[in-house]
Design a protein around this motif. Structure first.
Motif, PDB file in Angstrom:
ATOM      1  N   ARG A  77      -1.631  41.150  13.516  1.00 50.58           N
ATOM      2  CA  ARG A  77      -2.623  41.499  14.540  1.00 50.58           C
ATOM      3  C   ARG A  77      -3.838  40.589  14.392  1.00 50.58           C
ATOM      4  N   TRP A  78      -4.290  40.021  15.507  1.00 47.73           N
ATOM      5  CA  TRP A  78      -5.400  39.075  15.501  1.00 47.73           C
ATOM      6  C   TRP A  78      -6.686  39.711  14.976  1.00 47.73           C
ATOM      7  N   GLU A  79      -6.918  40.978  15.296  1.00 47.38           N
ATOM      8  CA  GLU A  79      -8.143  41.645  14.862  1.00 47.38           C
ATOM      9  C   GLU A  79      -8.220  41.716  13.335  1.00 47.38           C
ATOM     10  N   THR A  80      -7.067  41.853  12.702  1.00 45.23           N
ATOM     11  CA  THR A  80      -7.039  41.971  11.248  1.00 45.23           C
ATOM     12  C   THR A  80      -7.285  40.642  10.566  1.00 45.23           C
ATOM     13  N   VAL A  81      -6.748  39.579  11.125  1.00 42.86           N
ATOM     14  CA  VAL A  81      -6.800  38.278  10.449  1.00 42.86           C
ATOM     15  C   VAL A  81      -7.958  37.391  10.917  1.00 42.86           C
ATOM     16  N   LYS A  82      -8.653  37.786  11.965  1.00 43.57           N
ATOM     17  CA  LYS A  82      -9.716  36.935  12.505  1.00 43.57           C
ATOM     18  C   LYS A  82     -10.771  36.559  11.458  1.00 43.57           C
ATOM     19  N   PRO A  83     -11.209  37.479  10.581  1.00 39.59           N
ATOM     20  CA  PRO A  83     -12.248  37.101   9.610  1.00 39.59           C
ATOM     21  C   PRO A  83     -11.788  36.083   8.553  1.00 39.59           C
ATOM     22  N   VAL A  84     -10.491  35.921   8.380  1.00 36.63           N
ATOM     23  CA  VAL A  84     -10.007  35.061   7.286  1.00 36.63           C
ATOM     24  C   VAL A  84      -9.170  33.887   7.792  1.00 36.63           C
ATOM     25  N   VAL A  85      -9.303  33.537   9.059  1.00 32.67           N
ATOM     26  CA  VAL A  85      -8.492  32.454   9.619  1.00 32.67           C
ATOM     27  C   VAL A  85      -8.791  31.129   8.932  1.00 32.67           C
ATOM     28  N   ARG A  86     -10.069  30.822   8.717  1.00 30.42           N
ATOM     29  CA  ARG A  86     -10.433  29.539   8.110  1.00 30.42           C
ATOM     30  C   ARG A  86      -9.841  29.402   6.707  1.00 30.42           C
ATOM     31  N   GLU A  87      -9.998  30.448   5.892  1.00 29.17           N
ATOM     32  CA  GLU A  87      -9.462  30.412   4.537  1.00 29.17           C
ATOM     33  C   GLU A  87      -7.941  30.314   4.538  1.00 29.17           C
ATOM     34  N   SER A  88      -7.312  31.023   5.461  1.00 26.59           N
ATOM     35  CA  SER A  88      -5.847  31.006   5.542  1.00 26.59           C
ATOM     36  C   SER A  88      -5.331  29.635   5.931  1.00 26.59           C
ATOM     37  N   VAL A  89      -5.997  28.988   6.898  1.00 30.58           N
ATOM     38  CA  VAL A  89      -5.576  27.657   7.329  1.00 30.58           C
ATOM     39  C   VAL A  89      -5.759  26.645   6.196  1.00 30.58           C
ATOM     40  N   LEU A  90      -6.850  26.767   5.441  1.00 28.51           N
ATOM     41  CA  LEU A  90      -7.052  25.872   4.295  1.00 28.51           C
ATOM     42  C   LEU A  90      -5.965  26.070   3.243  1.00 28.51           C
ATOM     43  N   LEU A  91      -5.623  27.320   2.957  1.00 28.20           N
ATOM     44  CA  LEU A  91      -4.555  27.586   1.995  1.00 28.20           C
ATOM     45  C   LEU A  91      -3.219  27.064   2.497  1.00 28.20           C
ATOM     46  N   ALA A  92      -2.968  27.216   3.803  1.00 29.87           N
ATOM     47  CA  ALA A  92      -1.682  26.815   4.371  1.00 29.87           C
ATOM     48  C   ALA A  92      -1.533  25.305   4.503  1.00 29.87           C
ATOM     49  N   SER A  93      -2.629  24.556   4.459  1.00 36.06           N
ATOM     50  CA  SER A  93      -2.539  23.099   4.586  1.00 36.06           C
ATOM     51  C   SER A  93      -2.932  22.412   3.279  1.00 36.06           C
ATOM     52  N   VAL A  94      -4.180  22.533   2.882  1.00 34.66           N
ATOM     53  CA  VAL A  94      -4.638  21.893   1.648  1.00 34.66           C
ATOM     54  C   VAL A  94      -3.943  22.516   0.436  1.00 34.66           C
ATOM     55  N   GLY A  95      -3.750  23.839   0.479  1.00 37.46           N
ATOM     56  CA  GLY A  95      -3.056  24.510  -0.628  1.00 37.46           C
ATOM     57  C   GLY A  95      -1.633  24.008  -0.798  1.00 37.46           C
ATOM     58  N   VAL A  96      -0.949  23.783   0.309  1.00 32.12           N
ATOM     59  CA  VAL A  96       0.418  23.244   0.248  1.00 32.12           C
ATOM     60  C   VAL A  96       0.407  21.836  -0.334  1.00 32.12           C
ATOM     61  N   LEU A  97      -0.550  21.010   0.091  1.00 33.07           N
ATOM     62  CA  LEU A  97      -0.649  19.642  -0.431  1.00 33.07           C
ATOM     63  C   LEU A  97      -0.923  19.633  -1.934  1.00 33.07           C
ATOM     64  N   ILE A  98      -1.829  20.492  -2.382  1.00 28.78           N
ATOM     65  CA  ILE A  98      -2.157  20.551  -3.812  1.00 28.78           C
ATOM     66  C   ILE A  98      -0.959  21.038  -4.612  1.00 28.78           C
ATOM     67  N   THR A  99      -0.280  22.076  -4.110  1.00 28.61           N
ATOM     68  CA  THR A  99       0.906  22.591  -4.805  1.00 28.61           C
ATOM     69  C   THR A  99       2.000  21.533  -4.888  1.00 28.61           C
ATOM     70  N   ALA A 100       2.221  20.822  -3.780  1.00 27.32           N
ATOM     71  CA  ALA A 100       3.242  19.777  -3.772  1.00 27.32           C
ATOM     72  C   ALA A 100       2.893  18.673  -4.768  1.00 27.32           C
ATOM     73  N   PHE A 101       1.612  18.284  -4.810  1.00 22.09           N
ATOM     74  CA  PHE A 101       1.206  17.219  -5.728  1.00 22.09           C
ATOM     75  C   PHE A 101       1.342  17.666  -7.185  1.00 22.09           C
ATOM     76  N   LEU A 102       0.898  18.883  -7.493  1.00 21.89           N
ATOM     77  CA  LEU A 102       0.983  19.361  -8.880  1.00 21.89           C
ATOM     78  C   LEU A 102       2.432  19.507  -9.335  1.00 21.89           C
ATOM     79  N   THR A 103       3.296  19.994  -8.440  1.00 18.15           N
ATOM     80  CA  THR A 103       4.720  20.094  -8.784  1.00 18.15           C
ATOM     81  C   THR A 103       5.317  18.705  -8.978  1.00 18.15           C
ATOM     82  N   GLY A 104       4.964  17.779  -8.086  1.00 18.43           N
ATOM     83  CA  GLY A 104       5.435  16.404  -8.226  1.00 18.43           C
ATOM     84  C   GLY A 104       4.937  15.760  -9.507  1.00 18.43           C
TER      85      GLY A 104
END
Length: 197
Positions: A77-104
């Motif tokens: 539901r958009w109402e539930t996630v609206k306050p944390v969209v920025r943090e979620s997008v950072l985790l879903a993009s930069v977090g994935v890149l950092i995880t991939a690099f550390l695993t590599g």
């Protein structure tokens, strides 16, 4: 006309429904139950099913991947996630890149793999499994504070496209078909066209 293959499909679907019910009761992620089911019905399992038509298998997997990648948005539901969209997008993009690099980096240093293969493995395992996260967050009352639950829900449901794009880039690097222009075009087209559509 009823064929053995059709009967097998029905048995697998019924088994999946049963495993989903059982796994939620005993606290085991449904994904683990499905992996075990795949082992049982795999080529070398107890009930071997030989699938020699690789293009058909690839098409089925592609359709399944589409459902998996977009499943997260349907129950959120958009109402539930609206306050944390920025943090979620950072985790879903930069977090994935950092995880991939550390695993590599781990594969490069500990396993002595090449950089391309190490980063490819990192890209493959860099995203969290949305089904497992949803199962834990939605069916167990964990009492997480500071909007952590919706942030994890959005992140796990939206990090697959980034991991998919990173994996596609690393496969092209391993194959030797990557160039700076093709990589930049892939990143641009995936983000712009994906957001637009």
């Amino acid at each position: 006309m009823v064929t053995p293959f059709l009967i097998l499909i029905v048995v697998v679907i019924i088994t999946c429904i049963w495993l989903n019910h059982i796994s939620s009761r005993i606290g085991v992620p449904t994904l683990l139950a499905f992996i075990l089911l795949g082992i049982v019905y795999g080529n070398v399992g107890a009930i071997p099913v030989h699938l020699d038509n690789r293009p058909f298998a690839m098409d089925v997997c592609t359709v399944a991947l589409i459902f998996i990648m977009f499943y997260g948005g349907f129950g959120t539901r958009w109402e539930t996630v609206k306050p944390v969209v920025r943090e979620s997008v950072l985790l879903a993009s930069v977090g994935v890149l950092i995880t991939a690099f550390l695993t590599g980096l781990f594969c490069r240093i500990v396993l002595s793999w090449g950089w391309a293969e190490s980063l490819l493995l990192g890209a493959v395992v860099s995203s969290t499994d949305a089904a497992s996260v949803f199962s834990i967050l939605r069916f167990r009352k964990l009492g997480l504070k500071n909007h952590t639950a919706p942030m994890l829900e959005v992140e796990s449901g939206s990090n697959d496209p980034c991991a998919y794009m990173l994996t596609a880039i690393m496969i092209s690097v391993v194959n030797g078909t990557a160039s700076g222009g093709s990589v930049l075009w892939m990143i641009f087209s995936q983000i712009v066209f994906g957001a637009g559509i």
